[in-house]
Enzyme design. Structure first.
Site, PDB file in Angstrom:
ATOM      1  N   LYS A 116      35.371  48.012  47.712  1.00  6.57           N
ATOM      2  CA  LYS A 116      35.163  47.513  46.342  1.00  6.57           C
ATOM      3  C   LYS A 116      33.678  47.551  46.039  1.00  6.57           C
ATOM      4  O   LYS A 116      32.857  47.269  46.926  1.00  6.57           O
ATOM      5  CB  LYS A 116      35.682  46.078  46.207  1.00  6.57           C
ATOM      6  CG  LYS A 116      35.355  45.441  44.852  1.00  6.57           C
ATOM      7  CD  LYS A 116      36.108  44.148  44.608  1.00  6.57           C
ATOM      8  CE  LYS A 116      35.380  42.908  45.076  1.00  6.57           C
ATOM      9  NZ  LYS A 116      34.023  42.716  44.482  1.00  6.57           N
ATOM     10  N   GLU A 185      35.978  39.619  36.386  1.00  9.68           N
ATOM     11  CA  GLU A 185      35.511  38.276  36.778  1.00  9.68           C
ATOM     12  C   GLU A 185      34.832  37.567  35.611  1.00  9.68           C
ATOM     13  O   GLU A 185      33.924  38.113  34.966  1.00  9.68           O
ATOM     14  CB  GLU A 185      34.538  38.381  37.969  1.00  9.68           C
ATOM     15  CG  GLU A 185      34.003  37.000  38.383  1.00  9.68           C
ATOM     16  CD  GLU A 185      33.380  36.937  39.757  1.00  9.68           C
ATOM     17  OE1 GLU A 185      33.346  37.954  40.466  1.00  9.68           O
ATOM     18  OE2 GLU A 185      32.907  35.830  40.117  1.00  9.68           O
TER      19      GLU A 185
HETATM   20  O1  KIV Z   1      32.918  38.609  46.930  1.00 10.72           O
HETATM   21  C1  KIV Z   1      34.002  38.207  46.481  1.00 10.72           C
HETATM   22  O2  KIV Z   1      34.655  37.321  47.037  1.00 10.72           O
HETATM   23  C2  KIV Z   1      34.476  38.813  45.250  1.00 10.72           C
HETATM   24  C3  KIV Z   1      35.606  38.138  44.537  1.00 10.72           C
HETATM   25  C4  KIV Z   1      35.146  36.882  43.935  1.00 10.72           C
HETATM   26  C5  KIV Z   1      36.221  39.033  43.526  1.00 10.72           C
HETATM   27  O3  KIV Z   1      33.957  39.808  44.836  1.00 10.72           O
END
Ligand code: KIV
Length: 269
Positions: A116, A185
Protein backbone atom coordinates in the site's frame (compact mmCIF):
# COMPACT_ATOMS: atom_id res chain seq x y z
CA UNK A 1 -3.40 -21.46 -4.00
CA UNK A 2 -5.99 -22.48 -1.35
CA UNK A 3 -9.47 -21.38 -2.52
CA UNK A 4 -10.33 -19.77 0.81
CA UNK A 5 -7.15 -17.65 0.75
CA UNK A 6 -8.03 -13.96 0.39
CA UNK A 7 -6.21 -12.30 -2.50
CA UNK A 8 -6.33 -8.91 -4.20
CA UNK A 9 -8.76 -10.26 -6.87
CA UNK A 10 -11.01 -11.72 -4.12
CA UNK A 11 -11.56 -8.20 -2.76
CA UNK A 12 -12.74 -7.06 -6.19
CA UNK A 13 -15.11 -10.04 -6.30
CA UNK A 14 -16.43 -9.10 -2.85
CA UNK A 15 -17.27 -5.60 -4.10
CA UNK A 16 -19.07 -7.10 -7.09
CA UNK A 17 -21.11 -9.36 -4.77
CA UNK A 18 -21.84 -6.42 -2.44
CA UNK A 19 -20.00 -8.09 0.47
CA UNK A 20 -18.28 -5.77 2.94
CA UNK A 21 -14.50 -6.15 3.41
CA UNK A 22 -13.05 -6.17 6.95
CA UNK A 23 -9.52 -4.89 7.48
CA UNK A 24 -7.53 -4.52 10.71
CA UNK A 25 -3.95 -3.46 11.21
CA UNK A 26 -1.48 -6.06 12.50
CA UNK A 27 2.12 -5.76 13.57
CA UNK A 28 3.28 -9.18 14.79
CA UNK A 29 2.79 -12.97 14.66
CA UNK A 30 0.07 -13.19 17.33
CA UNK A 31 -1.98 -10.43 15.68
CA UNK A 32 -1.60 -12.18 12.29
CA UNK A 33 -2.93 -15.44 13.75
CA UNK A 34 -5.80 -13.70 15.55
CA UNK A 35 -6.82 -11.91 12.36
CA UNK A 36 -6.77 -15.22 10.49
CA UNK A 37 -8.78 -17.08 13.12
CA UNK A 38 -11.39 -14.31 13.47
CA UNK A 39 -12.28 -14.27 9.78
CA UNK A 40 -11.03 -10.71 9.10
CA UNK A 41 -10.26 -10.42 5.37
CA UNK A 42 -7.12 -8.28 5.37
CA UNK A 43 -4.21 -7.82 7.78
CA UNK A 44 -2.78 -4.40 7.00
CA UNK A 45 0.75 -3.99 8.31
CA UNK A 46 0.33 -0.23 8.47
CA UNK A 47 3.13 2.22 9.10
CA UNK A 48 0.92 3.25 12.04
CA UNK A 49 3.35 0.69 13.50
CA UNK A 50 5.62 3.69 14.11
CA UNK A 51 3.10 5.34 16.42
CA UNK A 52 1.26 2.54 18.21
CA UNK A 53 4.13 0.03 18.54
CA UNK A 54 7.37 2.00 18.24
CA UNK A 55 6.16 5.12 20.09
CA UNK A 56 7.01 7.78 17.47
CA UNK A 57 4.87 10.94 17.14
CA UNK A 58 4.22 10.31 13.42
CA UNK A 59 4.72 7.54 10.86
CA UNK A 60 7.64 9.30 9.16
CA UNK A 61 10.45 7.52 11.05
CA UNK A 62 9.36 4.02 10.01
CA UNK A 63 11.99 2.31 7.82
CA UNK A 64 11.93 -0.47 5.24
CA UNK A 65 13.68 -2.70 7.78
CA UNK A 66 10.91 -2.04 10.36
CA UNK A 67 8.24 -2.88 7.81
CA UNK A 68 9.97 -6.04 6.57
CA UNK A 69 10.55 -7.39 10.09
CA UNK A 70 6.99 -6.74 11.32
CA UNK A 71 5.30 -7.77 8.09
CA UNK A 72 7.22 -11.05 8.02
CA UNK A 73 6.00 -11.77 11.56
CA UNK A 74 2.38 -11.04 10.57
CA UNK A 75 2.70 -13.18 7.43
CA UNK A 76 3.98 -16.12 9.52
CA UNK A 77 0.71 -15.92 11.48
CA UNK A 78 -1.82 -14.95 8.80
CA UNK A 79 -2.13 -17.73 6.24
CA UNK A 80 -5.70 -17.04 5.05
CA UNK A 81 -6.07 -13.25 5.27
CA UNK A 82 -4.46 -11.04 2.63
CA UNK A 83 -1.36 -9.42 4.16
CA UNK A 84 -0.82 -5.87 2.86
CA UNK A 85 2.47 -4.11 3.64
CA UNK A 86 2.58 -0.31 3.87
CA UNK A 87 5.43 1.27 1.95
CA UNK A 88 7.17 3.57 4.44
CA UNK A 89 7.90 7.27 3.93
CA UNK A 90 10.60 7.87 1.28
CA UNK A 91 10.55 4.27 0.05
CA UNK A 92 8.56 5.24 -3.09
CA UNK A 93 8.65 9.05 -3.40
CA UNK A 94 12.22 9.52 -4.74
CA UNK A 95 11.87 7.69 -8.04
CA UNK A 96 9.98 4.78 -9.57
CA UNK A 97 13.03 2.47 -9.72
CA UNK A 98 13.51 2.79 -5.98
CA UNK A 99 9.78 2.32 -5.46
CA UNK A 100 9.72 -0.89 -7.50
CA UNK A 101 12.81 -2.24 -5.73
CA UNK A 102 11.29 -1.52 -2.32
CA UNK A 103 7.88 -2.97 -3.22
CA UNK A 104 9.73 -6.08 -4.43
CA UNK A 105 11.66 -6.31 -1.17
CA UNK A 106 8.44 -6.18 0.86
CA UNK A 107 6.98 -9.04 -1.19
CA UNK A 108 10.17 -11.17 -1.25
CA UNK A 109 11.51 -10.59 2.23
CA UNK A 110 8.28 -10.36 4.25
CA UNK A 111 5.83 -12.59 2.38
CA UNK A 112 3.21 -9.85 1.91
CA UNK A 113 0.49 -10.39 -0.71
CA UNK A 114 0.25 -6.70 -1.70
CA UNK A 115 1.71 -3.29 -0.87
CA UNK A 116 0.00 0.00 0.00
CA UNK A 117 1.22 3.51 -0.69
CA UNK A 118 -0.14 7.01 -0.13
CA UNK A 119 -1.05 9.68 -2.70
CA UNK A 120 -2.93 10.11 -5.94
CA UNK A 121 -1.89 11.36 -9.39
CA UNK A 122 1.67 12.09 -8.27
CA UNK A 123 2.22 8.37 -7.51
CA UNK A 124 0.21 7.00 -10.46
CA UNK A 125 3.36 6.24 -12.51
CA UNK A 126 4.90 4.46 -9.57
CA UNK A 127 1.72 2.44 -8.99
CA UNK A 128 1.64 1.48 -12.67
CA UNK A 129 5.24 0.31 -12.62
CA UNK A 130 4.75 -1.80 -9.48
CA UNK A 131 1.53 -3.32 -10.83
CA UNK A 132 3.30 -4.12 -14.13
CA UNK A 133 5.81 -6.12 -12.12
CA UNK A 134 2.95 -8.30 -10.83
CA UNK A 135 2.64 -6.72 -7.39
CA UNK A 136 -0.90 -5.76 -6.27
CA UNK A 137 -1.08 -2.17 -5.01
CA UNK A 138 -3.60 -0.63 -2.62
CA UNK A 139 -3.82 3.18 -2.82
CA UNK A 140 -4.54 5.61 0.02
CA UNK A 141 -6.04 9.12 -0.35
CA UNK A 142 -7.63 11.77 1.88
CA UNK A 143 -5.73 12.15 5.13
CA UNK A 144 -2.43 10.54 4.16
CA UNK A 145 -0.45 10.48 7.41
CA UNK A 146 2.97 10.66 5.69
CA UNK A 147 1.97 14.22 4.64
CA UNK A 148 0.94 15.25 8.17
CA UNK A 149 3.30 18.25 8.17
CA UNK A 150 1.86 19.52 4.91
CA UNK A 151 -1.68 19.22 6.32
CA UNK A 152 -0.67 20.90 9.60
CA UNK A 153 -1.85 17.93 11.69
CA UNK A 154 -4.04 14.84 11.43
CA UNK A 155 -6.99 16.77 9.97
CA UNK A 156 -10.02 15.78 7.94
CA UNK A 157 -9.56 16.34 4.19
CA UNK A 158 -11.94 17.13 1.32
CA UNK A 159 -14.22 19.45 3.23
CA UNK A 160 -14.39 22.14 0.54
CA UNK A 161 -15.39 21.59 -3.09
CA UNK A 162 -11.87 22.08 -4.50
CA UNK A 163 -10.29 19.61 -2.10
CA UNK A 164 -13.10 17.13 -2.60
CA UNK A 165 -12.50 17.29 -6.37
CA UNK A 166 -8.79 16.73 -5.86
CA UNK A 167 -9.50 13.57 -3.83
CA UNK A 168 -11.98 12.28 -6.46
CA UNK A 169 -9.34 12.78 -9.18
CA UNK A 170 -6.67 11.08 -7.06
CA UNK A 171 -8.84 8.02 -6.40
CA UNK A 172 -9.66 7.78 -10.10
CA UNK A 173 -5.97 8.10 -11.07
CA UNK A 174 -5.13 5.19 -8.75
CA UNK A 175 -7.78 2.99 -10.35
CA UNK A 176 -6.51 3.95 -13.84
CA UNK A 177 -2.97 3.10 -12.76
CA UNK A 178 -4.05 -0.43 -11.78
CA UNK A 179 -4.53 -0.24 -7.99
CA UNK A 180 -6.82 -3.06 -6.75
CA UNK A 181 -8.34 -1.04 -3.87
CA UNK A 182 -8.05 2.39 -2.30
CA UNK A 183 -8.14 3.52 1.33
CA UNK A 184 -10.24 6.66 1.91
CA UNK A 185 -9.09 8.21 5.18
CA UNK A 186 -10.83 11.03 7.09
CA UNK A 187 -13.00 12.48 4.35
CA UNK A 188 -16.71 13.44 4.46
CA UNK A 189 -19.11 10.49 4.27
CA UNK A 190 -20.89 11.90 1.20
CA UNK A 191 -17.61 12.22 -0.72
CA UNK A 192 -16.61 8.66 0.23
CA UNK A 193 -20.02 7.41 -0.92
CA UNK A 194 -19.66 9.13 -4.30
CA UNK A 195 -16.13 7.77 -4.84
CA UNK A 196 -17.32 4.28 -3.84
CA UNK A 197 -20.15 4.43 -6.37
CA UNK A 198 -17.88 5.73 -9.15
CA UNK A 199 -14.94 3.34 -8.76
CA UNK A 200 -15.05 -0.30 -9.82
CA UNK A 201 -12.28 -1.17 -7.32
CA UNK A 202 -13.19 -1.44 -3.61
CA UNK A 203 -12.87 1.54 -1.31
CA UNK A 204 -11.70 0.86 2.25
CA UNK A 205 -12.85 3.59 4.61
CA UNK A 206 -11.43 4.88 7.86
CA UNK A 207 -13.25 7.90 9.27
CA UNK A 208 -15.06 8.16 5.94
CA UNK A 209 -18.63 7.19 6.85
CA UNK A 210 -20.61 3.99 6.42
CA UNK A 211 -20.86 3.68 2.62
CA UNK A 212 -17.42 2.36 1.63
CA UNK A 213 -16.92 -1.20 0.36
CA UNK A 214 -14.82 -2.12 3.37
CA UNK A 215 -13.49 -0.65 6.60
CA UNK A 216 -10.09 -0.50 8.27
CA UNK A 217 -9.34 0.28 11.90
CA UNK A 218 -6.04 0.58 13.72
CA UNK A 219 -6.17 -2.43 16.04
CA UNK A 220 -4.65 -0.58 18.99
CA UNK A 221 -7.45 2.02 18.74
CA UNK A 222 -10.33 -0.50 18.73
CA UNK A 223 -8.73 -2.51 21.55
CA UNK A 224 -8.03 0.56 23.71
CA UNK A 225 -4.26 -0.01 23.61
CA UNK A 226 -3.20 3.46 22.44
CA UNK A 227 -4.25 6.23 24.78
CA UNK A 228 -2.43 9.22 23.23
CA UNK A 229 -5.18 9.92 20.71
CA UNK A 230 -8.27 7.93 19.76
CA UNK A 231 -10.14 9.22 16.69
CA UNK A 232 -13.80 10.03 17.46
CA UNK A 233 -15.14 7.56 14.85
CA UNK A 234 -13.44 4.55 16.47
CA UNK A 235 -15.65 2.05 18.29
CA UNK A 236 -13.72 0.56 21.20
CA UNK A 237 -14.34 -3.17 21.48
CA UNK A 238 -12.10 -3.68 24.53
CA UNK A 239 -9.94 -1.75 26.95
CA UNK A 240 -6.76 -3.79 26.90
CA UNK A 241 -4.68 -0.91 28.28
CA UNK A 242 -6.71 -0.94 31.50
CA UNK A 243 -6.92 -4.72 31.86
CA UNK A 244 -3.19 -5.12 31.13
CA UNK A 245 -2.37 -2.40 33.64
CA UNK A 246 -4.47 -4.18 36.27
CA UNK A 247 -2.78 -7.51 35.51
CA UNK A 248 0.70 -5.93 35.75
CA UNK A 249 -0.18 -4.28 39.09
CA UNK A 250 -1.54 -7.56 40.47
CA UNK A 251 1.66 -9.34 39.40
CA UNK A 252 3.84 -6.64 40.99
CA UNK A 253 1.90 -6.93 44.25
CA UNK A 254 2.01 -10.76 44.21
CA UNK A 255 5.79 -10.83 43.68
CA UNK A 256 6.45 -8.24 46.39
CA UNK A 257 4.08 -9.84 48.89
CA UNK A 258 5.49 -13.36 48.26
CA UNK A 259 2.27 -14.71 46.69
CA UNK A 260 3.97 -15.53 43.38
CA UNK A 261 5.31 -18.01 42.49
CA UNK A 262 3.13 -20.23 44.66
CA UNK A 263 5.29 -22.80 46.39
CA UNK A 264 3.06 -25.70 45.34
CA UNK A 265 3.16 -24.66 41.68
CA UNK A 266 6.97 -24.89 41.63
CA UNK A 267 6.91 -28.44 43.00
CA UNK A 268 9.45 -27.35 45.61
CA UNK A 269 7.20 -27.59 48.68
O1 KIV B 1 -0.79 2.87 8.71
C1 KIV B 1 -1.98 2.51 8.82
O2 KIV B 1 -2.37 1.84 9.78
C2 KIV B 1 -2.90 2.92 7.77
C3 KIV B 1 -4.36 2.77 8.04
C4 KIV B 1 -4.80 3.75 9.04
C5 KIV B 1 -5.15 2.87 6.79
O3 KIV B 1 -2.47 3.37 6.75
Amino acid sequence: MDKSKITAPSLLEMKTRGEKISVLTAYDYAWGRLIDESGIDVALVGDSLGMVVLGYETTLMVTMEDMIRHCAAVARGAKRALVVADMPFMSYQVNSDDALRNAGRLMQESGAGAVKLEGGGQVADVVGKIVDAGIPVMGHVGLTPQSVHQFGGFKMQGKDAQNADRIRIEADALQQAGAFAVVLEAIPAQLAKEITQTLTIPTIGIGAGPDCDGFVTVTHDMLGMYDKFVPSFVKQYANLWQSTLEAFKAYDADVKQLRYPERKSTGQQ
